[in-house]
Scaffold this motif. Structure first.
Motif, mmCIF file in Angstrom:
data_model
loop_
_atom_site.group_PDB
_atom_site.id
_atom_site.type_symbol
_atom_site.label_atom_id
_atom_site.label_comp_id
_atom_site.label_asym_id
_atom_site.label_seq_id
_atom_site.Cartn_x
_atom_site.Cartn_y
_atom_site.Cartn_z
ATOM 1 N N LEU A 1 -4.366 18.373 -3.886
ATOM 2 C CA LEU A 1 -4.236 19.832 -3.804
ATOM 3 C C LEU A 1 -4.577 20.366 -2.419
ATOM 4 N N ASN A 2 -5.290 19.560 -1.626
ATOM 5 C CA ASN A 2 -5.803 20.026 -0.343
ATOM 6 C C ASN A 2 -5.559 18.998 0.745
ATOM 7 N N ILE A 3 -5.715 19.446 1.996
ATOM 8 C CA ILE A 3 -5.770 18.528 3.126
ATOM 9 C C ILE A 3 -7.019 18.838 3.942
ATOM 10 N N LEU A 4 -7.459 17.833 4.705
ATOM 11 C CA LEU A 4 -8.556 18.040 5.645
ATOM 12 C C LEU A 4 -7.951 18.382 6.997
ATOM 13 N N ASP A 5 -8.191 19.606 7.457
ATOM 14 C CA ASP A 5 -7.653 20.083 8.728
ATOM 15 C C ASP A 5 -8.494 19.508 9.859
ATOM 16 N N SER B 1 4.113 8.433 -0.537
ATOM 17 C CA SER B 1 3.949 9.073 -1.835
ATOM 18 C C SER B 1 4.165 10.564 -1.622
ATOM 19 N N THR B 2 4.377 11.287 -2.725
ATOM 20 C CA THR B 2 4.385 12.748 -2.602
ATOM 21 C C THR B 2 2.910 13.168 -2.563
ATOM 22 N N ALA B 3 2.338 13.039 -1.372
ATOM 23 C CA ALA B 3 0.898 12.914 -1.188
ATOM 24 C C ALA B 3 0.102 14.171 -1.502
ATOM 25 N N PHE B 4 0.665 15.340 -1.213
ATOM 26 C CA PHE B 4 -0.054 16.581 -1.524
ATOM 27 C C PHE B 4 0.954 17.677 -1.818
ATOM 28 N N ILE B 5 0.465 18.767 -2.348
ATOM 29 C CA ILE B 5 1.326 19.809 -2.911
ATOM 30 C C ILE B 5 1.356 21.022 -1.979
ATOM 31 N N PHE C 1 0.837 -1.206 0.000
ATOM 32 C CA PHE C 1 0.000 0.000 0.000
ATOM 33 C C PHE C 1 0.868 1.250 0.000
ATOM 34 N N THR C 2 0.353 2.304 -0.626
ATOM 35 C CA THR C 2 0.992 3.620 -0.623
ATOM 36 C C THR C 2 -0.112 4.671 -0.597
ATOM 37 N N PRO C 3 0.090 5.823 0.041
ATOM 38 C CA PRO C 3 -0.968 6.833 0.073
ATOM 39 C C PRO C 3 -1.321 7.343 -1.326
ATOM 40 N N GLY C 4 -2.544 7.804 -1.485
ATOM 41 C CA GLY C 4 -2.897 8.530 -2.689
ATOM 42 C C GLY C 4 -1.998 9.741 -2.848
ATOM 43 N N SER C 5 -1.804 10.181 -4.092
ATOM 44 C CA SER C 5 -0.727 11.136 -4.384
ATOM 45 C C SER C 5 -1.246 12.424 -5.011
ATOM 46 N N ALA C 6 -0.454 13.498 -4.809
ATOM 47 C CA ALA C 6 -0.594 14.784 -5.509
ATOM 48 C C ALA C 6 -1.913 15.494 -5.245
ATOM 49 N N ASP D 1 -12.237 13.040 -1.528
ATOM 50 C CA ASP D 1 -12.651 14.039 -2.517
ATOM 51 C C ASP D 1 -12.023 13.808 -3.899
ATOM 52 N N PHE D 2 -12.272 12.626 -4.479
ATOM 53 C CA PHE D 2 -11.845 12.347 -5.861
ATOM 54 C C PHE D 2 -10.342 12.575 -6.078
ATOM 55 N N GLU D 3 -9.509 12.092 -5.202
ATOM 56 C CA GLU D 3 -8.054 12.237 -5.296
ATOM 57 C C GLU D 3 -7.576 13.673 -5.069
ATOM 58 N N ASN D 4 -8.411 14.519 -4.493
ATOM 59 C CA ASN D 4 -8.046 15.931 -4.332
ATOM 60 C C ASN D 4 -7.626 16.317 -2.918
ATOM 61 N N CYS D 5 -7.851 15.444 -1.937
ATOM 62 C CA CYS D 5 -7.644 15.840 -0.544
ATOM 63 C C CYS D 5 -7.034 14.689 0.253
ATOM 64 N N GLN D 6 -5.989 14.999 1.026
ATOM 65 C CA GLN D 6 -5.404 14.033 1.945
ATOM 66 C C GLN D 6 -5.824 14.366 3.376
ATOM 67 N N SER D 7 -5.963 13.319 4.176
ATOM 68 C CA SER D 7 -6.301 13.483 5.592
ATOM 69 C C SER D 7 -5.393 12.588 6.417
ATOM 70 N N LEU D 8 -4.663 13.170 7.356
ATOM 71 C CA LEU D 8 -3.794 12.371 8.224
ATOM 72 C C LEU D 8 -4.615 11.434 9.097
ATOM 73 N N GLU D 9 -5.802 11.898 9.503
ATOM 74 C CA GLU D 9 -6.658 11.067 10.345
ATOM 75 C C GLU D 9 -7.190 9.868 9.556
ATOM 76 N N LYS D 10 -7.545 10.102 8.308
ATOM 77 C CA LYS D 10 -7.963 8.971 7.477
ATOM 78 C C LYS D 10 -6.771 8.047 7.200
ATOM 79 N N LEU D 11 -5.594 8.614 7.076
ATOM 80 C CA LEU D 11 -4.402 7.817 6.800
ATOM 81 C C LEU D 11 -4.139 6.815 7.922
ATOM 82 N N VAL D 12 -4.275 7.237 9.178
ATOM 83 C CA VAL D 12 -4.029 6.304 10.280
ATOM 84 C C VAL D 12 -5.145 5.265 10.372
ATOM 85 N N LEU D 13 -6.365 5.652 10.032
ATOM 86 C CA LEU D 13 -7.447 4.667 9.979
ATOM 87 C C LEU D 13 -7.203 3.666 8.854
ATOM 88 N N ASP D 14 -6.813 4.173 7.697
ATOM 89 C CA ASP D 14 -6.551 3.295 6.558
ATOM 90 C C ASP D 14 -5.388 2.352 6.829
#
Length: 486
Positions: free
Chosen positions: A101-105, A136-140, A94-99, A354-367
């Motif tokens: 544009l946003n994060i969930l604060d 991955s280079t997960a967000f910009i 597994f690797t995080p989704g990449s690139a 959000d359709f590959e547009n947003c990363q969330s650290l909280e979702k990352l630890v759940l995933d």
């Protein structure tokens, strides 16, 4: 004998037909490639090239030649040179989704633009997630100029996390910087070839096109033996046929064209047969990654890649939801389960919303826990000193339980996956006694715990200084006198 569960959507006859139809499209319609260097390479090997119109028609001989030189497997290594990935057979990583544009604060529960501090927090979290094998280079980050954003993400990843990186570039000049960063870590071109550190995403444009930049990326990666994942993105019912089979034909043609370019540029270049297709939702004009049809296409093209003897990748196990909610769990868990059962070798998706547009650290630890569960599932069911069964049941009837049985103690951790505190397995009274925390609260707590426990990368200080010097030099060339404060 281990029984590894395997899911299949296609039979061999259908795979052969899809491949045959895709070859016919490449030979009779061809692809548009807006890069004369690539066109000349193809022409040198016998393709029918129209330089004026940037059009190329392939031949079965060229396609066969390329397929024969593609490695059936390859490995990845972390910054310290330790093996982390074996892309072969039905091995799953597994690797995080990449690139994004946003994060969930998590503090404001709002989607916003990320900055360097957010990215460093991400690398620190990634260092503590044991079931997600690569970063991955997960967000910009939005606090650097666009022209260095690709190389800057890779720089931060190499500085703060030891895991290998799935990355890519959206600018023409960034590749050389990103290649230099890898050479600094490895020390030489030979060492980088022997122990690959990254996988570069290279994306054709549906339908049947390669831009100047993306086709050049394929050439550049191939010449440096940097592994490539091909990310074809047909959209069913929009820029691909509405049917799943029709979409698979287009995906196959686009991916084969990329394989041809890579193998003609440098035979033996490691590749992943990947993609990020979607079943276009005409009602909302969106590309739902959580749609069941999207996930079926991902698993099916993986079968085509395996039929060709090529390791595979997919953007799956992510969600179109905008929050860490039930939809996020539903779509991500369904995708992770299907992908694992299908044996997709590199599954890109954890953390993504959000359709590959947003990363969330909280979702990352759940995933990460989701990944742990499905990786356990992939191990299947096997006897563990279970036969003969009579002695075990004699013990059970005599003791009334097997809680401290030697058999239980021997296989407890090996047979069962034990998730962390982010997964609620307490009964109601214990859950209430421990604070009655919601999933969001538990995820925030886990992110904090991992960051507090973070240990800096063991990359030598001299190497880190060289990485920073190279990145600062690049930043100055684009009118950034200094990098953002870290």
């Amino acid at each position: 004998m281990v029984s590894r569960p395997i899911l299949k959507f296609l039979d061999n006859d259908l795979i052969e037909t899809i491949l045959s139809e895709s070859r016919e499209i490449l030979c009779k319609l061809g692809t548009t490639i807006h890069n004369k260097q690539v066109l000349m390479l193809l022409a040198e090997h016998g393709a029918a090239v129209d330089m004026e119109n940037f059009q190329v028609k392939y031949s079965n001989e060229i396609i066969d030649k390329a397929l024969k030189s593609v490695p059936s497997s390859f490995k990845l290594f972390d910054v310290m040179g330790n093996e982390t990935h074996d892309f072969s057979d039905y091995n799953v990583h597994f690797t995080p989704g990449s690139a994004a544009l946003n994060i969930l604060d998590a503090e404001t529960d709002k989607i916003r633009k990320p900055d360097t501090r957010d990215y460093i927090r991400y690398t620190q979290v990634m260092s503590g997630l044991h079931h997600i094998a690569s970063q991955s280079t997960a967000f910009i980050p939005a606090d650097v100029v666009e022209k260095i954003s690709d190389s800057y993400r890779l720089y931060l990843s190499l500085m703060y996390c030891e895991k290998p990186v799935v990355t890519g570039t959206f600018t023409a000049d960034a590749f050389n910087v990103m290649k230099d960063l890898q050479l600094i870590v490895r020390g030489s071109e030979k060492a980088l070839k022997e122990k690959p550190l990254t996988v570069f995403s290279c994306c054709p444009t549906s339908p049947l096109k390669w831009s100047d930049m993306t086709s050049q990326d394929v050439m550049d990666c191939a010449r440096w033996s940097i592994p490539i994942e091909f990310i074809s993105m047909p959209l069913s019912g929009f820029i691909a046929p509405i049917t799943l089979v029709g979409t698979l034909v287009e995906h196959t043609a686009e991916t084969l064209s990329g394989i041809v370019i890579s193998q003609l540029a440098n035979p033996g270049t490691p590749v992943l047969y990947g993609g990020s297709p979607a079943a276009f939702d005409i009602r909302y004009e969106t590309t739902p990654m959580g749609a069941v049809e999207t996930q079926m296409i991902d698993c099916a093209y993986n079968e085509i890649g395996k039929y060709l003897g090529i390791p595979t990748q997919a953007y799956i196990s992510m969600s179109d939801a905008k929050r860490l909610d039930a939809q996020a769990g539903l779509e991500s868990s369904m995708g992770a389960t299907l992908a694992t059962l299908s044996g997709i070798n590199n599954i890109s998706g954890p953390g993504m919303l959000d359709f590959e547009n947003c990363q969330s650290l909280e979702k990352l630890v759940l995933d990460n826990e989701l990944c742990g569960m499905v990786l356990r599932m992939a191990k299947g069911i096997q006897p563990r000193e279970d036969f003969p069964s009579l002695p075990r049941f004699q013990e059970l009837l005599q003791e009334k339980h097997l809680l401290i049985s030697s058999h239980t103690r021997k296989f407890l951790k090996e047979e069962h996956y034990w998730p962390g505190k982010i997964i609620d397995r307490a009964n109601l009274s214990r859950w209430q006694e421990e604070g009655g925390l919601s999933l969001k609260e538990r995820a925030k707590s886990e992110v904090k715990r991992i960051i507090d426990a973070y240990q800096p990368s063991r990359l030598p200080d001299e190497t880190k200084h060289q990485l920073t010097d190279r990145m600062e030099t690049e930043a100055r060339q684009h009118n950034m006198p200094e990098l953002p404060s870290r």
